[in-house]
Motif scaffolding. Structure first.
Motif, PDB file in Angstrom:
ATOM      1  N   LYS A   1       0.845  -1.172  -0.040  1.00 54.83           N
ATOM      2  CA  LYS A   1      -0.023   0.037   0.010  1.00 54.83           C
ATOM      3  C   LYS A   1       0.636   1.348   0.097  1.00 54.83           C
ATOM      4  N   THR A   2       1.940   1.243  -0.841  1.00 49.08           N
ATOM      5  CA  THR A   2       2.857   2.279  -1.043  1.00 49.08           C
ATOM      6  C   THR A   2       2.160   3.569  -1.646  1.00 49.08           C
ATOM      7  N   PRO A   3       2.225   4.730  -0.960  1.00 48.68           N
ATOM      8  CA  PRO A   3       1.647   5.913  -1.425  1.00 48.68           C
ATOM      9  C   PRO A   3       2.524   6.424  -2.663  1.00 48.68           C
ATOM     10  N   TYR A   4       1.789   7.055  -3.431  1.00 50.62           N
ATOM     11  CA  TYR A   4       2.628   7.992  -4.534  1.00 50.62           C
ATOM     12  C   TYR A   4       3.613   8.796  -3.991  1.00 50.62           C
ATOM     13  N   GLY A   5       4.717   8.908  -4.733  1.00 46.76           N
ATOM     14  CA  GLY A   5       5.767   9.375  -3.827  1.00 46.76           C
ATOM     15  C   GLY A   5       6.826   8.508  -3.325  1.00 46.76           C
ATOM     16  N   ASP A   6       6.420   7.589  -2.607  1.00 39.49           N
ATOM     17  CA  ASP A   6       7.241   6.837  -1.926  1.00 39.49           C
ATOM     18  C   ASP A   6       7.557   5.391  -2.504  1.00 39.49           C
ATOM     19  N   HIS A   7       6.898   5.445  -4.014  1.00 38.82           N
ATOM     20  CA  HIS A   7       6.780   4.010  -4.609  1.00 38.82           C
ATOM     21  C   HIS A   7       8.296   3.259  -4.984  1.00 38.82           C
ATOM     22  N   PHE A   8       8.282   2.163  -5.405  1.00 39.24           N
ATOM     23  CA  PHE A   8       9.477   1.636  -5.382  1.00 39.24           C
ATOM     24  C   PHE A   8       9.415   1.344  -7.047  1.00 39.24           C
ATOM     25  N   ASN A   9      10.805   1.421  -7.516  1.00 32.60           N
ATOM     26  CA  ASN A   9      10.927   1.560  -9.044  1.00 32.60           C
ATOM     27  C   ASN A   9      12.416   0.591  -9.252  1.00 32.60           C
ATOM     28  N   GLY A  10      12.854  -0.256  -8.187  1.00 31.61           N
ATOM     29  CA  GLY A  10      14.212  -0.740  -8.302  1.00 31.61           C
ATOM     30  C   GLY A  10      14.471  -1.557  -9.330  1.00 31.61           C
ATOM     31  N   HIS A  11      13.294  -2.671  -9.410  1.00 31.29           N
ATOM     32  CA  HIS A  11      13.352  -3.594 -10.686  1.00 31.29           C
ATOM     33  C   HIS A  11      13.327  -3.064 -12.009  1.00 31.29           C
ATOM     34  N   MET A  12      12.688  -2.150 -12.305  1.00 30.55           N
ATOM     35  CA  MET A  12      12.667  -1.343 -13.692  1.00 30.55           C
ATOM     36  C   MET A  12      14.061  -0.872 -13.829  1.00 30.55           C
ATOM     37  N   LYS A  13      14.783  -0.151 -12.699  1.00 30.58           N
ATOM     38  CA  LYS A  13      16.048   0.376 -13.092  1.00 30.58           C
ATOM     39  C   LYS A  13      17.155  -0.705 -13.297  1.00 30.58           C
ATOM     40  N   ASP A  14      16.947  -1.968 -12.702  1.00 34.89           N
ATOM     41  CA  ASP A  14      17.831  -2.708 -13.162  1.00 34.89           C
ATOM     42  C   ASP A  14      17.715  -3.587 -14.422  1.00 34.89           C
ATOM     43  N   SER A  15      16.307  -3.534 -14.646  1.00 37.22           N
ATOM     44  CA  SER A  15      16.202  -4.268 -15.974  1.00 37.22           C
ATOM     45  C   SER A  15      16.325  -3.407 -16.972  1.00 37.22           C
ATOM     46  N   LEU A  16      16.274  -1.967 -16.816  1.00 40.41           N
ATOM     47  CA  LEU A  16      16.570  -1.172 -18.194  1.00 40.41           C
ATOM     48  C   LEU A  16      18.147  -1.173 -18.309  1.00 40.41           C
ATOM     49  N   TRP A  17      19.015  -1.180 -17.071  1.00 37.21           N
ATOM     50  CA  TRP A  17      20.409  -1.325 -17.296  1.00 37.21           C
ATOM     51  C   TRP A  17      20.705  -2.459 -18.124  1.00 37.21           C
ATOM     52  N   ASN A  18      20.138  -3.670 -17.696  1.00 35.82           N
ATOM     53  CA  ASN A  18      20.504  -4.874 -18.215  1.00 35.82           C
ATOM     54  C   ASN A  18      20.054  -4.980 -19.834  1.00 35.82           C
ATOM     55  N   GLU A  19      18.887  -4.444 -19.963  1.00 34.68           N
ATOM     56  CA  GLU A  19      18.177  -4.206 -21.310  1.00 34.68           C
ATOM     57  C   GLU A  19      19.344  -3.552 -22.310  1.00 34.68           C
ATOM     58  N   LEU A  20      19.751  -2.439 -21.862  1.00 35.23           N
ATOM     59  CA  LEU A  20      20.615  -1.516 -22.787  1.00 35.23           C
ATOM     60  C   LEU A  20      21.846  -2.516 -23.075  1.00 35.23           C
ATOM     61  N   PHE A  21      22.507  -3.050 -21.917  1.00 38.38           N
ATOM     62  CA  PHE A  21      23.663  -3.695 -22.214  1.00 38.38           C
ATOM     63  C   PHE A  21      23.527  -4.895 -23.341  1.00 38.38           C
ATOM     64  N   MET A  22      22.194  -5.630 -23.209  1.00 42.74           N
ATOM     65  CA  MET A  22      21.996  -6.765 -24.045  1.00 42.74           C
ATOM     66  C   MET A  22      21.861  -6.175 -25.454  1.00 42.74           C
ATOM     67  N   ARG A  23      21.099  -5.107 -25.631  1.00 44.17           N
ATOM     68  CA  ARG A  23      20.968  -4.602 -27.076  1.00 44.17           C
ATOM     69  C   ARG A  23      22.299  -4.303 -27.843  1.00 44.17           C
ATOM     70  N   TYR A  24      23.327  -3.909 -26.793  1.00 48.91           N
ATOM     71  CA  TYR A  24      24.629  -3.559 -27.650  1.00 48.91           C
ATOM     72  C   TYR A  24      25.317  -4.928 -27.758  1.00 48.91           C
ATOM     73  N   LEU A  25      24.785  -6.143 -26.925  1.00 48.44           N
ATOM     74  CA  LEU A  25      25.458  -7.191 -27.181  1.00 48.44           C
ATOM     75  C   LEU A  25      25.083  -7.683 -28.584  1.00 48.44           C
ATOM     76  N   ARG A  26      24.280  -7.012 -29.104  1.00 49.47           N
ATOM     77  CA  ARG A  26      23.646  -7.760 -30.519  1.00 49.47           C
ATOM     78  C   ARG A  26      24.640  -7.205 -31.597  1.00 49.47           C
TER      79      ARG A  26
END
Length: 409
Positions: A362-387
């Motif tokens: 029940k996390t209120p807006y402004g305190d919400h969690f985004n950590g998995h998105m950040k990690d996934s975006l980093w990984n996605e960027l590296f994987m796209r360069y690996l192509r």
């Protein structure tokens, strides 16, 4: 350089620009970051339309609220798929969740420490707190009557950090012959058996899932509540995530079995998990990225992985990809793990695990969690360069060198 990506991952524009410049130069300037940023924006637009929102006239708080509402709906769908009726009934749903994961048809083979070896290690260094909790005075009696996987999880919960580190440091003497291929084990711990310390562990870690890389074990810990709305949609993708994790580290250990200092690698990885596995245009890349890249879809598997790693070892699927095949409505979240948007100066994640965590807490807006998105975006960027062959060749040469380096006798 895409400023929107640097803001989503939370890195300074200057540092992000330097990293991207190096990657772009080494891959022939294909504008990977710009293409990825464009794709992220397009996915945000499409999903907002699917939510019935106007992408040009919606506040961050309105979007966040709509995403939470969808999570709640999808949680109820999952509960129904599992044969449950009450989305908040923890005692009823935890066994159903375990049964669902156990029956999902995906590769679950791991390269884990042999149970006989783990027992020998415990005989030499008995875990006193675990023995006390389970009511044993003799380590031999406990090892005879209790599951070794459950005992090893109990160590994580009950023994001190100092004791655990000293125990893991004994792994330095382990050899590849001390490991074997077997199925990953998903445990559901009994709250009465493991007592309040398991609840304390769950509270202090803000989750009731733990995993043991060297054992190939994922464990669901007891929860301190009887009713918790969102338990299904929060736990199921997280368990699938940790199954990927233990298989990722399993392939890492298996790949390094012919290298000098196998035990040192094992200990260092379990205790510190250094991310400097390979370099790509001067950037350190974690093995997790390599496993995901080579294990996803129809990517060719380089011959140098063999004979120690087989295609099944490298199998990797996102939790969302597995889940929407169980419940088609969850297709909304498919391939959205790296997608986010900046609204009102705040990052809003479209990552299922992020939003499920926000929903269940029940996390209120402004305190919400985004950590998995950040990690996934980093990984996605590296994987796209690996192509791109130039960068992939750099990485492949490093992996091939690692796999061919003999053990020092």
């Amino acid at each position: 350089m895409s400023k929107s990506l640097s803001q989503l991952v939370g890195v300074s524009d200057q540092l992000f620009a330097l990293m991207v410049q190096q990657l772009e130069s080494a891959s022939g300037n294909p504008s990977v970051d710009i293409r990825l940023a464009t794709e992220v924006s397009s996915k945000v637009y499409t999903r907002m339309r699917a939510l019935g929102l106007d992408p040009d006239d919606t506040t961050g708080e309105e979007l966040y609220s709509a995403l939470l509402g969808l999570i709640g709906l999808h949680d109820r769908f999952l509960v129904k798929r599992m044969g449950g009726s009450n989305p908040s009934d923890v005692a009823d749903l935890l066994p159903r969740i375990k049964k669902l994961i156990d029956t999902i048809n995906i590769p679950k083979t791991v390269w884990g420490l042999k149970h006989s070896v783990a027992k020998s290690l415990l005989k030499a260094t008995p875990p006193k707190n675990v023995m006390k909790q389970l009511g044993y005075r003799s380590i031999d009696s406990m090892l005879k009557r209790e599951s070794i996987d459950e005992i090893m999880v109990g160590i994580r919960i009950l023994e001190t950090g100092k004791w655990q580190r000293a125990f893991i440091e004994k792994y330095i003497r382990l050899e590849p012959s001390d490991f074997e291929n077997r199925q990953a084990n998903l445990l559901l711990l009994d709250g009465k058996k493991w007592g309040g310390k398991s609840l304390t562990y769950a509270r202090s870690h803000n989750q009731n899932i733990t995993h043991l890389k060297e054992m190939g074990v994922v464990a669901i810990l007891p929860l301190p509540v009887n009713d918790l709305t969102g338990i299904s949609i929060a736990l199921i993708p997280r368990i699938l995530y940790y199954l990927n994790e233990i298989r990722t580290y399993s392939t890492y250990f298996k790949h390094h079995q012919v290298r000098a200092g196998f035990g040192h690698t094992l200990v260092r990885t379990i205790i510190d998990d250094p991310a400097r596995h390979v370099q790509m245009a001067g950037q350190h890349v974690h093995w997790r990225v390599l496993h995901q890249y080579y294990g996803s879809h129809n990517t060719d598997h380089p011959e140098f992985f063999e004979p120690h790693l087989q295609p099944e070892d490298l199998f990797w699927r996102k939790a969302e990809e597995i889940l929407f095949k169980i419940e088609p409505a969850l297709h909304f979240w498919h391939d959205m793990d790296y997608v986010g948007v900046l609204e009102d100066g705040r990052q809003i994640s479209f990552n299922l695990m992020d939003m499920a965590a926000n929903y269940i807490n029940k996390t209120p807006y402004g305190d919400h969690f985004n950590g998995h998105m950040k990690d996934s975006l980093w990984n996605e960027l590296f994987m796209r360069y690996l192509r791109y062959s130039g960068l992939r060749s750099q990485v492949n040469l490093q992996i091939e060198h690692q796999s061919s380096e003999p053990i020092m006798l």
